[in-house]
Design an enzyme around this catalytic site. Structure first.
Site, PDB file in Angstrom:
ATOM      1  N   SER A  94       6.076  -7.872  -5.752  1.00  0.00           N
ATOM      2  CA  SER A  94       4.956  -7.335  -6.527  1.00  0.00           C
ATOM      3  C   SER A  94       5.075  -7.752  -7.977  1.00  0.00           C
ATOM      4  CB  SER A  94       4.948  -5.813  -6.458  1.00  0.00           C
ATOM      5  OG  SER A  94       4.444  -5.408  -5.225  1.00  0.00           O
ATOM      6  N   ASP A 147      -4.870  -5.322 -10.155  1.00  0.00           N
ATOM      7  CA  ASP A 147      -3.505  -4.784 -10.139  1.00  0.00           C
ATOM      8  C   ASP A 147      -2.584  -5.508 -11.131  1.00  0.00           C
ATOM      9  OD1 ASP A 147      -1.167  -3.489  -9.489  1.00  0.00           O
ATOM     10  OD2 ASP A 147      -1.424  -3.683  -7.323  1.00  0.00           O
ATOM     11  N   HIS A 153       0.771  -1.482 -10.343  1.00  0.00           N
ATOM     12  CA  HIS A 153       1.594  -0.539  -9.575  1.00  0.00           C
ATOM     13  C   HIS A 153       3.076  -0.668  -9.905  1.00  0.00           C
ATOM     14  CE1 HIS A 153       1.923  -3.737  -6.334  1.00  0.00           C
ATOM     15  NE2 HIS A 153       3.088  -3.164  -6.152  1.00  0.00           N
TER      16      HIS A 153
HETATM   17  N1  ARG Z   1       1.170  -2.306  -1.124  1.00  0.00           N
HETATM   18  C1  ARG Z   1       1.578  -2.692  -2.429  1.00  0.00           C
HETATM   19  C2  ARG Z   1       3.016  -3.154  -2.439  1.00  0.00           C
HETATM   20  O1  ARG Z   1       3.833  -2.638  -1.734  1.00  0.00           O
HETATM   21  C3  ARG Z   1       1.495  -1.593  -3.410  1.00  0.00           C
HETATM   22  C4  ARG Z   1       0.121  -1.282  -3.774  1.00  0.00           C
HETATM   23  C5  ARG Z   1       0.046  -0.061  -4.643  1.00  0.00           C
HETATM   24  N2  ARG Z   1      -1.249   0.500  -4.501  1.00  0.00           N
HETATM   25  C6  ARG Z   1      -1.522   1.612  -3.810  1.00  0.00           C
HETATM   26  N3  ARG Z   1      -2.765   1.915  -3.601  1.00  0.00           N
HETATM   27  N4  ARG Z   1      -0.576   2.416  -3.363  1.00  0.00           N
HETATM   28  O2  ARG Z   1       3.384  -4.007  -3.201  1.00  0.00           O
END
Ligand code: ARG
Length: 720
Positions: free
Chosen positions: A655, A221, A86
């Site tokens: 992330s 991811d 992501h």
């Molecule tokens: N919640 C994750 C973060 O903020 C991002 C994940 C991205 N994936 C998604 N399905 N939107 O780091």
């Protein structure tokens, strides 16, 4: 009975203190002995200098800022980067076309020539850190409010200029503890970044927004990039003959796997927390700001998804923007719920009561909380309006772009403005329009425009709305209570604005004049709402913000005096932090226990062929059936471990961060937080908070077995 209660209370207080230990986003260059000792107790086998050293290569040299808001790490001596899927998402989408759809099908470069330059990306290495509190504070003595903010910027600039003169470095001064300390970070930025690999989206984003922010999770991811430099090893813009970076340090990769209670350490760039937020702030957030944002994003997302499902080209065009909006749509909804669930408001009120008691005979601190209350009371009536401008009116991409033309109008109407100023503003707008049109999807925008315009009418207090706007809309298009009115209006706006009309736009650029601009329906719409807000409400917001700044600094200063011995870390602010904890299961609610790992078995349980979120690549199920796990098999489970959870304290910005074991080896990539602790920006919950990580063995399985890119595995330093 009574005795038991005392024992129980004692036990409770001990266990709470103990569990709290995993809270903290520590500044690695200031790692205190108490913190370090606790790390060792939990399983760290390295010295402080191996983690962070100014003179020698250390772990911190492998950690980078990836793009504008993520973390990455160097994993080979040829500048190979691991980060999240992501985080690479925008770059992967940009490199894709409907014919070569790397986002959908995945991509692996089999050699250097196949790596894809990603012009929009850069990465930054931390060169050094310096406490500049004295210099900044000397410049700011006794200043408050707007004056302080202005001088602050000037003081920063002076320090930065001095530091970076005659270097290629960039520097940033960042306030810590809400301005009770100031720290300078010096970075080296590299701009030739190339895409090396990514799994298919249905692996990299498996589970989509349904599973986002949730455990149990089954997402691969990760994505892979490489840093290139000029032949001299220095940062350079893209050139075909640039060479891979020779890093000071890179992380070895352990494929030994994780067990419950294993030590886990995360280096990275958490973007923002507000752990000293007041009860007043929490009330405004949960009652007004979060629900408004969620409602407005909801309509935007629905309109975009409708078009993305129809056309793969639109999907590629909108995917990245959609993901960003969706991510925090779910976050803010969950944040409100978890703040309530964990009684964070009540907890803050208790803390504030204790502070008030302590402060009552201290003139410097006695009025802080009443002043807070007054500041929030003054601003609250307009808070919804502000969200409805940013997430509503400007949530329509065309209105957002139109609002940037205010700079052109300003140049045109400023008496005596040099001709140059107009030309500059128009040229900039002309360029920006090209970029805007590339990202624009008219059918979804038209719906967003109609829906947000109506929501503003319905939800924002009438006496705050721009005078005359809705009356005019009504007289031209019909009842303000009828959706069709707004549909007709937005269709007319889209048809008549010069923003979508090349001929009209060119004529305007060749011969710009204020009246043409002001009569353009898109510009007129955006500027009406913005000017209304900027004229009457923005000044109140600035006042509120400045007051909040000052109060926050004073409040924290007081809290630190009240509890001088607490081991404190500053709020996250996108500077490098170290967090440590352990691999650990948890019980999300009564009678339910969550394991600390998920496995490929679970991926196949979730698999829904053809689904938007839970589909899988064609060969995936076959590989699973054959149990073709290679060296990545988890012996205990006779399966591949997909994701695991730890007690680490991280947040957005982390992330892509490396999850590192006690020996300093990479065991996973952090990519998410769990739903039960979505209140984490405001308060760390030691019982429920978990970081969700992709197991590095799954990453390597995806690269080698699913992707056939053994060349990438060969580049790593594996610890078996
Ligand atoms: N919640 C994750 C973060 O903020 C991002 C994940 C991205 N994936 C998604 N399905 N939107 O780091």
């Amino acid at each position: 009975m009574r005795k038991n209660l005392v024992v129980l209370l004692l036990l409770l207080s001990v266990s709470i203190k103990w569990a709290k230990a995993d809270e903290g986003m520590w500044l690695p260059y200031l790692l205190g002995q108490q913190t370090y000792n606790d790390m060792v107790k939990k399983g760290l086998k390295l010295t402080k200098e191996q983690l962070y050293s100014i003179n020698k290569a250390s772990m911190k040299d492998a950690i980078i800022i990836f793009g504008g808001g993520c973390t990455g790490e160097i994993v080979s001596n040829e500048g190979l980067i691991f980060t999240n899927h992501h985080c690479g998402y925008g770059a992967i989408a940009s490199a894709s076309s409907v014919e070569h759809n790397y986002l959908k099908n995945g991509f692996y470069a089999k050699n250097r020539q196949e790596e894809i330059p990603s012009a929009a990306l850069s990465v930054q290495f931390l060169v050094r850190v310096e406490d500049v509190s004295k210099e900044v504070e000397d410049a700011l003595k006794g200043l408050n409010g707007a004056e302080r903010v202005q001088k602050e910027q000037a003081a920063y600039n002076e320090i930065i200029t001095k530091t970076t003169a005659n270097t290629d470095y960039e520097a940033k001064v960042v306030p810590m503890f809400k301005g009770n300390q100031y720290v300078m970070f010096v970075y080296e930025r590299f701009k030739d970044i190339r895409l090396v690999g990514a799994p298919p989206e249905n692996v990299g984003k498996f589970g989509g927004d349904t599973d986002n922010w949730e455990w149990p999770r089954h997402t691969g991811d990760f994505s892979i990039f490489r840093v290139y430099t000029g032949k001299d090893g220095k940062p350079a813009t893209y050139a075909a003959d640039n060479v891979p970076l020779k890093p000071k340090y890179f992380l070895p990769v352990s494929i030994k796997g994780v067990k419950e209670n294993d030590y886990a350490m995360i280096f990275g760039y958490p973007g923002g927390t507000n752990r000293y937020e007041t009860s007043y702030g929490i009330k405004l957030k949960t009652e007004v700001e979060n629900p408004s944002l969620v409602n407005l994003r909801d309509v935007r997302l629905k309109a975009m998804m409708e078009q993305m499902l129809k056309d793969p080209a639109v999907k590629l065009q909108l995917a990245s923007s959609y993901a960003g909006i969706a991510n925090y749509w779910k976050f803010f909804d969950g944040e409100s719920k978890q703040l309530k669930q964990h009684h964070v408001l009540e907890d803050k009120e208790q803390k504030e009561a204790a502070f008030a008691k302590w402060a009552q005979d201290k003139p410097e601190f006695a009025s802080i909380l009443p002043d807070y209350a007054a500041a929030y009371k003054a601003w609250s009536p307009y808070a919804k309006h502000r969200v409805y401008i940013n997430e509503g009116i400007l949530g329509s991409p065309v209105a957002g772009f139109a609002s940037t033309l205010l700079a052109v109008e300003r140049a045109l109407v400023t008496p005596g403005a040099p001709k140059d100023a107009v030309k500059q503003a128009v040229d900039a707008a002309d360029k920006a329009r090209v970029a805007f049109l590339q990202g624009e999807n008219k059918p979804s925008d038209q719906k967003i425009l109609a829906a947000t315009c109506r929501m503003f009418y319905t939800d924002v207090p009438k006496d705050q709305q721009p005078i005359g706007f809705y009356e005019a809309l009504k007289s031209k298009f019909g009842s303000l209570e009828d959706d069709n009115t707004y549909r007709l209006w937005s269709a007319a706006l889209m048809n008549n604005t010069m923003i979508f009309d090349d001929a009209k736009w060119k004529a305007f650029v060749a011969n710009p004049d204020a009246v043409t601009l002001q009569e353009d329906p898109a510009f007129a719409y955006a500027s009406t709402f913005i000017k209304n807000y900027a004229g009457k409400y923005q000044p109140l917001f600035s006042q509120f913000n400045l007051k909040n700044n000052d109060l926050g600094r004073e409040y924290l200063k007081g809290v630190m005096q009240m509890q001088p011995n607490a081991n404190r870390y500053p709020d996250a602010n996108f500077t490098m932090r170290l967090s440590y904890g352990q691999v650990k299961s948890y019980a999300p609610r009564d009678a339910v226990n969550y394991d600390y790992v998920t496995t490929m078995k679970g991926v196949l349980e979730k698999y829904i062929p053809g689904d938007y979120e839970f589909d899988l690549p064609e060969n995936y199920a076959d590989l699973y059936k054959k149990k073709d796990f290679g060296q990545y098999k988890d012996a205990k489970r006779n399966d591949v471990v997909i994701n695991f959870i730890t007690t680490n304290d991280i947040t957005g910005g982390n992330s892509g961060s490396p999850v590192i074991n006690g020996n300093g080896e990479l065991i996973g990539l952090a990519f998410d937080g769990n739903y039960e602790a979505l209140s984490h920006k405001i308060q760390f919950d030691s019982q429920y908070n978990r970081t969700i990580c992709v197991d590095i063995r799954y990453v390597l399985w995806c690269i080698e077995k699913l992707g056939g890119a053994k060349n990438i595995i060969n580049e790593l330093k594996l610890v078996k």
